[in-house]
Design an enzyme around this catalytic site. Sequence first.
Site, mmCIF file in Angstrom:
data_model
loop_
_atom_site.group_PDB
_atom_site.id
_atom_site.type_symbol
_atom_site.label_atom_id
_atom_site.label_comp_id
_atom_site.label_asym_id
_atom_site.label_seq_id
_atom_site.Cartn_x
_atom_site.Cartn_y
_atom_site.Cartn_z
ATOM 1 N N LYS A 124 -21.425 -3.097 94.267
ATOM 2 C CA LYS A 124 -20.769 -1.775 93.370
ATOM 3 C C LYS A 124 -21.634 -1.950 92.164
ATOM 4 O O LYS A 124 -22.186 -0.856 91.794
ATOM 5 C CB LYS A 124 -19.249 -1.871 93.321
ATOM 6 C CG LYS A 124 -18.901 -1.707 94.584
ATOM 7 C CD LYS A 124 -17.381 -2.129 94.865
ATOM 8 C CE LYS A 124 -17.091 -1.822 96.413
ATOM 9 N NZ LYS A 124 -16.210 -2.772 96.776
ATOM 10 N N ASP A 184 -10.238 -10.432 91.189
ATOM 11 C CA ASP A 184 -11.088 -9.686 92.022
ATOM 12 C C ASP A 184 -11.871 -8.639 91.137
ATOM 13 O O ASP A 184 -10.841 -7.823 90.747
ATOM 14 C CB ASP A 184 -10.283 -9.277 93.334
ATOM 15 C CG ASP A 184 -11.342 -8.202 94.077
ATOM 16 O OD1 ASP A 184 -12.594 -8.104 93.911
ATOM 17 O OD2 ASP A 184 -10.722 -7.677 95.017
ATOM 18 N N TRP A 189 -6.739 -3.234 97.612
ATOM 19 C CA TRP A 189 -7.473 -4.435 97.965
ATOM 20 C C TRP A 189 -6.861 -5.696 97.504
ATOM 21 O O TRP A 189 -6.702 -6.744 97.911
ATOM 22 C CB TRP A 189 -8.729 -4.485 96.855
ATOM 23 C CG TRP A 189 -9.901 -3.640 97.397
ATOM 24 C CD1 TRP A 189 -10.332 -2.328 96.857
ATOM 25 C CD2 TRP A 189 -10.376 -3.773 98.498
ATOM 26 N NE1 TRP A 189 -11.167 -1.787 97.795
ATOM 27 C CE2 TRP A 189 -11.547 -2.808 98.628
ATOM 28 C CE3 TRP A 189 -10.635 -4.864 99.726
ATOM 29 C CZ2 TRP A 189 -12.386 -2.582 99.891
ATOM 30 C CZ3 TRP A 189 -11.355 -4.910 100.685
ATOM 31 C CH2 TRP A 189 -12.332 -3.659 100.952
HETATM 32 C C1 LIG Z 1 -15.476 -3.654 98.044
HETATM 33 C C2 LIG Z 1 -14.329 -4.197 97.340
HETATM 34 C C3 LIG Z 1 -13.987 -5.495 98.072
HETATM 35 C C4 LIG Z 1 -14.441 -5.800 99.496
HETATM 36 O O1 LIG Z 1 -16.090 -6.207 99.246
HETATM 37 P P1 LIG Z 1 -16.900 -6.766 100.227
HETATM 38 O O2 LIG Z 1 -18.067 -7.264 99.682
HETATM 39 O O3 LIG Z 1 -16.831 -5.615 101.253
HETATM 40 O O4 LIG Z 1 -16.037 -7.826 100.932
HETATM 41 C C5 LIG Z 1 -12.921 -6.177 97.753
HETATM 42 N N1 LIG Z 1 -12.311 -5.783 96.697
HETATM 43 C C6 LIG Z 1 -12.521 -4.783 95.700
HETATM 44 C C7 LIG Z 1 -11.600 -4.481 94.567
HETATM 45 C C8 LIG Z 1 -13.562 -4.034 96.131
HETATM 46 O O5 LIG Z 1 -13.870 -2.995 95.555
#
Ligand SMILES: *Cc1c(COP(=O)(O)O)cnc(C)c1O
Length: 362
Positions: free
Chosen positions: A197, A173, A104
């Site tokens: 999540k 993030d 990511w």
């Molecule tokens: C799932 C995830 C993303 C992407 O998320 P989206 O909502 O699908 O754009 C980005 N960074 C991390 C760490 C993730 O787990």
Amino acid sequence: MTTHRVHNFGAGPSTLPLPVLEEVRDELVDYRGSGMSLLEMSHRGDHYDAVHTEAMRLAREVFALPDDFDVLFLQGGATLQFSMVPANLLTDGASAAIVRTGSWSRKALADARAYGDTYVAWDGANGQFTRTPTDDELQLRPDTRYLHVCSNETIEGLRFPEFPDAGVPLVADMSSDIATRELPWERFDVVYGGAQKNLGPAGMAVVFLRRATLGTMRQDQGAYLRYGIHADKDSLYNTPPVFSIWVTGKVLRWIRDSGGLKAMTAAAERRAGTVYEAIDSSDGFYRCPVEPHSRSLTNVVFQLPDTEAEAAFLDAAREQQFVGLRGHRSVGGCRASLYNAMPQDGADALATFMDDFRRRAS
Ligand SMILES: *Cc1c(COP(=O)(O)O)cnc(C)c1O
């Protein structure tokens, strides 16, 4: 009627608290006697306004957000934030530093490069992404506007046990560990995470933004890409992701009523500890590639002796109603995602299943 529920270890979208799902079911068709679903109403009406305001208030409360931060509910998931962060923060003459700890952060790096001067402050690729760096290992240039970290790499299963204290503002993030830990807000300019999540249904990112940064942001973007527009309009510049905000508000209330972030951290440590214990006590039958101090509390990755054993494990797991255990297609192996709504029972049942499977296989 008892609801049929499997043990859902999916990485995202992922398990939600059952009381929240039941409340949504009960309110879905006729919202509070209005004769309409909330999903059918104007986002400028009183019903939706109350939902929106309450979700924002709960976000501030649960995250203990300082008054000089804004909360934004934006579309495009965490992925759009890979662009929005540099599109707003990466001004002429400044650079963005990215810590590359896995898949990511690699995507965040690629998107930041499209907006300006971007560099890698530490690269975990040589070590196959098995740990996070110490502060001393970060190589920062003097023109650095912000340091971007992925607090928890969902695919590789590693996390920063502590956030860097690097002398430059952090951007994080937190998609896969948001609402599982308290934050040292003084170090951050921006924290963001996709909702799907730990917080609610897909389709939204929750963004926390230091308000003072708004005055220094780039303006050379279309309206939706500018943080300032959303902050001015309380995330009602355009039609918001109504369903996601509604459910996220309920999940935030569930988090608060379950004891808040401290309780979420304790539960996450216990759940993950249960599964890591099954791995570490397996005499090498299960292996976690991540160094112990960087192991994720929300995404436990593990491998079996070979791919045949892995396939047999996943088949047997599915028969026992354990779903979502296959590792990400880019890395293989297995992964148990243990987000806030996963009960300890689920982790206990998985650990027991892992022990049994190992005994039968050896
Ligand atoms: C799932 C995830 C993303 C992407 O998320 P989206 O909502 O699908 O754009 C980005 N960074 C991390 C760490 C993730 O787990």
